[in-house]
Structures are given as C-alpha cells and as structure tokens.
Design a protein around this motif. Structure first.
Motif, PDB file in Angstrom:
ATOM      1  N   LEU A 156       0.582  -0.857  -0.131  1.00  0.00           N
ATOM      2  CA  LEU A 156       0.025  -0.239  -0.010  1.00  0.00           C
ATOM      3  C   LEU A 156       0.885   1.376   0.129  1.00  0.00           C
ATOM      4  CD1 LEU A 156      -3.172  -0.643   2.312  1.00  0.00           C
ATOM      5  CD2 LEU A 156      -2.923  -0.612  -0.197  1.00  0.00           C
ATOM      6  N   ILE A 157       1.977   1.253   0.515  1.00  0.00           N
ATOM      7  CA  ILE A 157       2.955   2.439   0.566  1.00  0.00           C
ATOM      8  C   ILE A 157       3.293   2.903  -0.718  1.00  0.00           C
ATOM      9  CG2 ILE A 157       5.012   3.274   1.485  1.00  0.00           C
ATOM     10  CD1 ILE A 157       3.230   3.171   3.854  1.00  0.00           C
ATOM     11  N   SER A 158       3.827   1.760  -1.559  1.00  0.00           N
ATOM     12  CA  SER A 158       4.267   1.961  -2.851  1.00  0.00           C
ATOM     13  C   SER A 158       3.244   2.525  -3.625  1.00  0.00           C
ATOM     14  CB  SER A 158       5.379   0.855  -3.426  1.00  0.00           C
ATOM     15  OG  SER A 158       4.839  -0.264  -3.182  1.00  0.00           O
ATOM     16  N   ILE A 159       1.988   1.640  -3.762  1.00  0.00           N
ATOM     17  CA  ILE A 159       0.939   1.943  -4.379  1.00  0.00           C
ATOM     18  C   ILE A 159       0.330   3.415  -3.992  1.00  0.00           C
ATOM     19  CG2 ILE A 159      -1.740   1.909  -4.319  1.00  0.00           C
ATOM     20  CD1 ILE A 159      -1.385  -1.112  -4.469  1.00  0.00           C
ATOM     21  N   LEU A 160       0.578   4.078  -2.950  1.00  0.00           N
ATOM     22  CA  LEU A 160       0.249   5.548  -2.697  1.00  0.00           C
ATOM     23  C   LEU A 160       1.216   6.342  -3.552  1.00  0.00           C
ATOM     24  CD1 LEU A 160      -1.675   7.309  -0.715  1.00  0.00           C
ATOM     25  CD2 LEU A 160       0.321   7.523   0.827  1.00  0.00           C
ATOM     26  N   LEU A 161       2.540   5.846  -3.651  1.00  0.00           N
ATOM     27  CA  LEU A 161       3.624   6.783  -4.564  1.00  0.00           C
ATOM     28  C   LEU A 161       3.160   6.896  -5.947  1.00  0.00           C
ATOM     29  CD1 LEU A 161       7.039   5.332  -3.603  1.00  0.00           C
ATOM     30  CD2 LEU A 161       6.409   7.463  -3.243  1.00  0.00           C
ATOM     31  N   GLY A 162       2.547   5.904  -6.412  1.00  0.00           N
ATOM     32  CA  GLY A 162       2.054   5.577  -7.651  1.00  0.00           C
ATOM     33  C   GLY A 162       0.610   6.688  -7.948  1.00  0.00           C
ATOM     34  N   TRP A 163      -0.066   6.502  -6.905  1.00  0.00           N
ATOM     35  CA  TRP A 163      -1.403   7.038  -6.690  1.00  0.00           C
ATOM     36  C   TRP A 163      -1.490   8.359  -6.663  1.00  0.00           C
ATOM     37  CZ3 TRP A 163      -5.783   3.786  -6.797  1.00  0.00           C
ATOM     38  CH2 TRP A 163      -6.973   4.459  -6.651  1.00  0.00           C
ATOM     39  N   ASP A 164      -0.574   9.132  -5.630  1.00  0.00           N
ATOM     40  CA  ASP A 164      -0.394  10.493  -5.611  1.00  0.00           C
ATOM     41  C   ASP A 164       0.387  10.971  -6.568  1.00  0.00           C
ATOM     42  OD1 ASP A 164      -1.585  11.445  -3.552  1.00  0.00           O
ATOM     43  OD2 ASP A 164      -0.190  11.207  -2.120  1.00  0.00           O
ATOM     44  N   GLY A 165       1.331  10.147  -7.199  1.00  0.00           N
ATOM     45  CA  GLY A 165       1.991  10.712  -8.698  1.00  0.00           C
ATOM     46  C   GLY A 165       1.200  10.780  -9.751  1.00  0.00           C
ATOM     47  N   LEU A 166       0.107   9.929  -9.930  1.00  0.00           N
ATOM     48  CA  LEU A 166      -1.020  10.266 -10.826  1.00  0.00           C
ATOM     49  C   LEU A 166      -1.566  11.483 -10.539  1.00  0.00           C
ATOM     50  CD1 LEU A 166      -2.286   6.712 -11.239  1.00  0.00           C
ATOM     51  CD2 LEU A 166      -1.010   7.874 -12.926  1.00  0.00           C
ATOM     52  N   GLY A 167      -2.041  11.637  -9.691  1.00  0.00           N
ATOM     53  CA  GLY A 167      -2.895  12.797  -8.899  1.00  0.00           C
ATOM     54  C   GLY A 167      -2.266  14.156  -9.266  1.00  0.00           C
ATOM     55  N   LEU A 168      -0.946  14.213  -8.853  1.00  0.00           N
ATOM     56  CA  LEU A 168      -0.122  15.621  -8.912  1.00  0.00           C
ATOM     57  C   LEU A 168       0.002  15.831 -10.491  1.00  0.00           C
ATOM     58  CD1 LEU A 168       2.249  15.048  -5.955  1.00  0.00           C
ATOM     59  CD2 LEU A 168       0.781  16.868  -6.189  1.00  0.00           C
ATOM     60  N   VAL A 169       0.588  14.782 -11.283  1.00  0.00           N
ATOM     61  CA  VAL A 169       1.085  14.960 -12.578  1.00  0.00           C
ATOM     62  C   VAL A 169      -0.400  15.358 -13.507  1.00  0.00           C
ATOM     63  CG1 VAL A 169       2.024  14.184 -14.741  1.00  0.00           C
ATOM     64  CG2 VAL A 169       2.991  13.822 -12.433  1.00  0.00           C
ATOM     65  N   SER A 170      -1.318  14.619 -13.311  1.00  0.00           N
ATOM     66  CA  SER A 170      -2.686  14.645 -13.831  1.00  0.00           C
ATOM     67  C   SER A 170      -2.835  16.350 -13.568  1.00  0.00           C
ATOM     68  CB  SER A 170      -3.680  14.018 -13.567  1.00  0.00           C
ATOM     69  OG  SER A 170      -4.170  14.154 -12.083  1.00  0.00           O
ATOM     70  N   TYR A 171      -2.856  16.739 -12.512  1.00  0.00           N
ATOM     71  CA  TYR A 171      -3.211  18.297 -11.985  1.00  0.00           C
ATOM     72  C   TYR A 171      -2.190  19.427 -13.214  1.00  0.00           C
ATOM     73  CZ  TYR A 171      -3.505  22.857  -9.939  1.00  0.00           C
ATOM     74  OH  TYR A 171      -3.643  24.085  -9.747  1.00  0.00           O
ATOM     75  N   CYS A 172      -1.129  18.933 -13.075  1.00  0.00           N
ATOM     76  CA  CYS A 172      -0.036  19.599 -13.935  1.00  0.00           C
ATOM     77  C   CYS A 172      -0.528  19.535 -15.501  1.00  0.00           C
ATOM     78  CB  CYS A 172       1.244  19.278 -13.907  1.00  0.00           C
ATOM     79  SG  CYS A 172       2.134  19.585 -12.271  1.00  0.00           S
ATOM     80  N   LEU A 173      -0.900  18.634 -16.028  1.00  0.00           N
ATOM     81  CA  LEU A 173      -1.443  18.305 -17.418  1.00  0.00           C
ATOM     82  C   LEU A 173      -2.763  18.794 -17.663  1.00  0.00           C
ATOM     83  CD1 LEU A 173      -0.177  14.603 -17.792  1.00  0.00           C
ATOM     84  CD2 LEU A 173       0.719  16.541 -18.883  1.00  0.00           C
ATOM     85  N   VAL A 174      -3.804  18.704 -16.671  1.00  0.00           N
ATOM     86  CA  VAL A 174      -4.834  19.433 -16.876  1.00  0.00           C
ATOM     87  C   VAL A 174      -4.791  20.995 -16.876  1.00  0.00           C
ATOM     88  CG1 VAL A 174      -7.159  20.084 -15.687  1.00  0.00           C
ATOM     89  CG2 VAL A 174      -6.314  17.533 -15.844  1.00  0.00           C
ATOM     90  N   ILE A 175      -3.981  21.692 -16.247  1.00  0.00           N
ATOM     91  CA  ILE A 175      -3.912  23.125 -16.311  1.00  0.00           C
ATOM     92  C   ILE A 175      -2.654  23.501 -17.321  1.00  0.00           C
ATOM     93  CG2 ILE A 175      -4.381  23.348 -14.125  1.00  0.00           C
ATOM     94  CD1 ILE A 175      -1.624  23.816 -13.306  1.00  0.00           C
TER      95      ILE A 175
END
Length: 577
Positions: free
Chosen positions: A111-130
């Motif tokens: 679950l810890i390394s899943i969170l790395l990918g999970w939050d990575g997706l969230g942060l990079v998707s924000y950068c791409l949407v804006i």
C-alpha cells in the motif's frame, strides 16, 4: 526544435520496445502460470530495514505492456499535435512521469508504494489538466485534484489501518480481510479510494472537466492510466469485496454511473465530453462486473477498452486540430468526405465501443452481458446493464450523424485534410489493434473455452438493444431541431439529465466552494477574530499601554520622584493620625 523532436522519437522507441517486452513476458507468465516477487532492500539500519516489493504476474505485465504501448503511440502522435508548443519537451517529460507513476501502481503489492503511484498520478494529472493556462483549465484542475484527494486520504487511512497486521503487503492478507469484521473498514476505504479515482457516483464530475487537458493526454488518461487505476486496485482486492455488502453497494453505484453517463452523452454537444462520458459509462461496466465477482472479465474489458478509447480520442484530436480547435459537433458534418482515413479510424473505434461483432469491444462486452444474463441478479441491475448498452450505441450513432454525414456546417473556406501523417501512423497502428486485439486477448486470458447456454431471446438481447439504441440515436439526431424544441417543454428534466444529474454543481459547491468558504469564515472569525483579539493582539496592546506608563514614569526627573514621594508620605501620615 531538434531537441524536442528527438525527445519524442527517443521516448517513443524506448516505450514501444518496453511494451513489446512486457507483453511477451505477460504471455510467457500466463502460459507457465508464473508469479515473481522481487524484494529490494533500499537500506538497513540496526534491525530496521526499508524494503521495496514488486509483484510481476501475467496481469501486471500485460497491463504494463498495454500502458506502455498506448503511451508510446500517444507521444509519437504528440510530436505533430503539439508542434506549435515551444516547451514540448516539458510536455513529454510530464507524460513520462505520468506513465512512471502508473507503473509504480501496477507492480506494487504494497500500500505504501501504491500510494507513491497513486499520488504521482494525481499530481501529474493536475499539471497536465492546467497545461493550457486559462481560468477554465485552472478550475478543472482544481476540481480534479480536490476530488481525487478524497481517495488519497482514504488510502492513507487504509495504510494506518493496515498497522493491525504489522505489514503493508496487502496481497498476503486478503483471506484474513475477507473473514475479519474489523478489516472490512479497510476494504471500505480502498473501495472509496477506487471510486474517486475511477469517477463513480458521486465523484463523477471531475472526469468530463479533465477534458481541459491537451487531447493526447486525454487519450492516455481515459484509456489506460488515471481512470483505470481504481478498477485495477479493486481487481487486486476483488476477493474481499465479492461476498460482502460493499460489493452490492458497488454494483448499484457503478450501474447508476453507467446509466447516468449514457444518458448525459445523448444531451452533450462537445466532442471530447461525449467521449469522456462514454469512458465513464465503460468504467461503470467494469466496476459492476467486478462487484459481481468476475475480475478476469473486468481486466479483459479494461485492456480492450484501452485500445479503442485511445484511438477514439486520437481521431477526435485530429478532427479538432483540423477544425481549428472547435469541439462543437454541430459545426462539423460531412467529415467522411474531407478526412476519409481519420473517419475510418473513428468509425472503427466507435463500432468497437458499441460492441460490433468481431471488433475488440465485442469480445469483452458481449461476454460480460452474457455472464450477467447467466448470473443471479435483480431486475433493476439487469435493466441498467442492458439499457446502458443501448444508450452507448445511441450516442455513438448520434455522433456519427452530426460529425460524419450531411453537409459541412462551419466556414466555407476550411483547412480540413488528411495530411497529418505522423498522427495518422499512430492512429492506424491503434486501429489494427482495435480490430484484432480482442480475439488475441481472449485466446490468452481465457485459454479454455466455456459454453454459455441461454434462451434465444436472452442470447440476442444485447444485439437487440444495440440495434434499437442505434436506430433511436439516429432518429433523434435526424429530427434534432424538433426534438430540441420539444425538450424545451421538459426543460428541468433535460437540464437535469444533460448536466450529469447536477453533479458538477454539487461537486463544485459542495466539495470545493463550500469547504473553502467555511475555512475562510472560520479563519476570519477565530484566527483573525476572537482568538486574535483575546490572544496575540490583546497581549500586544496591553504591553504597549503599560510600557507607555513605565516610559512616562522613567522620563521624569529625580526631583519629581522625591516631591511625589514626600507628598504621598504626608498624605499617609494625615490619614493615620
């Protein structure tokens, strides 16, 4: 510009070769029934060690192969689509970070390394949407980020709850979780996290809003990465949620999501939003079959859907590019005469989405509907499955009518052509996969044939509702003006259905606006109000007042002190005598 072209080409070649390797390894693993765990000890201090665990099985390898294959073609496509962008290297690096985050998520049994990918997706998707920097993109990015933060918090709470086991490798504890009432809390948190990432009701509004991102990003996000992360997580946790009240709740919510997205797409005129709502509908289908306990079927549809949905977005991007960034389908028309090759690809992907026999979508979608017909299911869920299938064909035929047939409805002097060769190469490659990918995967994922025996009317029900939905969609689009005038009589109903059951308003005001305003009032009332007036400011004002008195006292001469002392002494004596 040479550097930007080279980074596109190098990224494409590297990702494409990696994709081929991963798919071949996935086939090898499934044939030999292999699973490989890799534990990498990053560092060890005294008796404590930090270990990174990776899980390689046929599912993770095949999914990684498909993600890398689609990402490589999207980057290749972006070289021409984003040609005018002065900082295309930044765009490509963001996409690569996005893909890397997805890789982390796929191969993590922890679950810890899943969170790395999970939050990575969230942060990079924000950068791409804006990425296109305007107010609408900023609003969409904030809605996407804040909606996904709910799921991130749920995952963090699940990580804290996993401390009961003494390890975060959830894959070892699935059987224990199934039989433990205490651990059903953690399962609920994981389901909540998956619902936010895969945009199920009531978190659906961010998915069409994320269309503010560039079209190549939409092709990647809506086919195989961000929105599929929740489905993939629940495929891993499937054994826990099947015989559970959570499974029944998920079945209802995902069925309603599928139904709501199908209805909404029939009222939409923005090309990218129609395709986004079709993604939402397919995500509902995957989640619902997962809730019924068929993870292999959900995974099979996840892969086939990735192929035709990426192609659909690429074709839409090519059309928007040629239409000089107009996305309204009412301004299109007759595109099959102007852009024949692009429209061939568009129609193939559209038919695969509808479940046209022997295209990629048919193998997974038809199998899902037959399994649903064979299963023990209530009438309401059964209705949602088949009615939503009809709605899919309905909005697809409506889209074909508006965009492909008739006369061109925009300016007479138009630049429509099929000369964007780099984009076309990517689209044709995906079109071949959208045609043959379904049967290839069905041979690999389901090597032993299974017989599904149903009555004739139930066996042909999927085909019947598809044909009825297509006919209705074509008729409604053909008589669109009179239909729109009739809909004005039912304005409230049509605005309710067309705006995703008012979910964007609820999300914008309920999730974003109201908490932020509440925070503002609490801050002004407490931090800048009473607590300030009775706290720091009061101490400051009191200190200033008393230090002024002391200062005044000290500024006077010693004679004044002596005179005042004598006077006070005399007054005191008089009072005593």
């Amino acid at each position: 510009m040479l550097w930007s072209m080279s980074i596109c080409l190098v990224s494409f070649i590297f990702l494409f070769l990696m994709a081929l390797f991963m798919v071949m390894m996935g086939f090898y693993f499934i044939m030999n029934d292999m699973v490989v765990f890799i534990e990498w000890e990053i560092f060890s201090l005294n008796s404590s060690s930090l270990v990174m665990t990776f899980l390689f099985d046929w599912m993770s390898l095949l999914f990684m192969g498909f993600v890398l294959f689609i990402s490589s073609l999207v980057i290749f496509y972006s070289e021409e689509y984003m040609y005018g962008d002065l900082v295309i290297d930044r765009f490509i690096l963001l996409v690569l970070m996005f893909v890397l985050s997805m890789m982390f998520l796929i191969i993590s049994p922890n679950l810890i390394s899943i969170l790395l990918g999970w939050d990575g997706l969230g942060l990079v998707s924000y950068c791409l949407v804006i990425y296109y920097q305007n107010v609408k993109s900023y609003s969409a990015g904030m809605l996407t980020a804040l909606s996904n933060r709910i799921g991130d918090v749920a995952l963090l709470m699940a990580i804290a709850w996993m401390l009961n086991f003494g390890s975060w490798n959830y894959i070892y504890y699935l059987d224990v979780m199934k039989n433990s009432l205490v651990m059903s809390v953690m399962t609920g948190l994981v389901v909540l996290a998956a619902m936010t990432k895969s945009a199920q009701i009531p978190f659906s509004s961010w998915l069409p809003a994320a269309m503010a991102a560039p079209t190549p990003v939409s092709a990647l996000v809506h086919s195989s990465t961000l929105v599929t992360a929740g489905v993939y997580l629940l495929i891993r946790f499937n054994s826990v949620i099947v015989d559970n009240k959570l499974g029944k709740m998920l079945l209802l919510i995902s069925g309603l999501t599928m139904f709501m997205a199908g209805l909404g797409a029939n009222f939409e005129y923005d090309l990218k939003k129609i395709i986004a709502l079709s993604t939402l509908s397919q995500l509902g289908l995957m989640m619902s079959i997962l809730a019924m306990g068929f993870p292999k079927l959900a995974f099979f549809h996840l892969l086939t859907h990735a192929l035709f949905k990426a192609l659909l977005f690429m074709c839409a991007g090519s059309v928007i590019h040629n239409m000089k960034n107009s996305q309204d389908i009412r301004f299109m028309g007759g595109l099959c005469m102007q852009m024949p090759l692009t429209i061939i690809c568009f129609n193939v992907s559209n038919l695969a989405l509808c479940g046209m026999p022997f295209l990629a979508g048919f193998y997974s979608k038809d199998l899902i509907l037959e399994i649903v017909s064979l299963s023990y299911l209530n009438l309401f869920s059964f209705f949602l499955y088949f009615f939503s299938t009809g709605l899919t064909v309905c909005y697809s035929l409506r889209l074909v009518y508006y965009a492909m047939t008739g006369d061109f409805n925009s300016t007479p002097f138009h630049p429509l052509n099929d000369e964007s060769w780099i984009m076309l190469k990517g689209m044709v490659t995906l079109m071949i996969m959208a045609i043959v990918g379904g049967c290839m995967l069905s041979w690999v994922v389901f090597p032993s044939p299974s017989m599904i025996c149903l009555p004739v009317w139930l066996k042909t029900l999927a085909l019947t509702v598809s044909l009825l939905g297509g006919w209705l969609g074509y008729k409604l689009a053909k008589f669109s003006l009179s239909c729109n005038l009739q809909m004005l009589k039912f304005y409230l109903m049509s605005s309710f259905i067309g705006s995703m059951w008012f979910m964007p308003f609820i999300s914008t005001y309920g999730v974003n606006y109201m908490p932020l305003m509440l925070g503002k009032y609490v801050y002004k009332s407490f931090d800048q109000g009473w607590s300030e007036d009775w706290g720091g400011q009061m101490i400051y004002n009191t200190s200033v007042k008393y230090s002024g008195i002391v200062q005044w006292w000290q500024n006077n001469s010693i004679k004044m002190y002596l005179i005042s002392f004598v006077l006070w002494f005399i007054i005191l004596l008089m009072l005593l005598l």
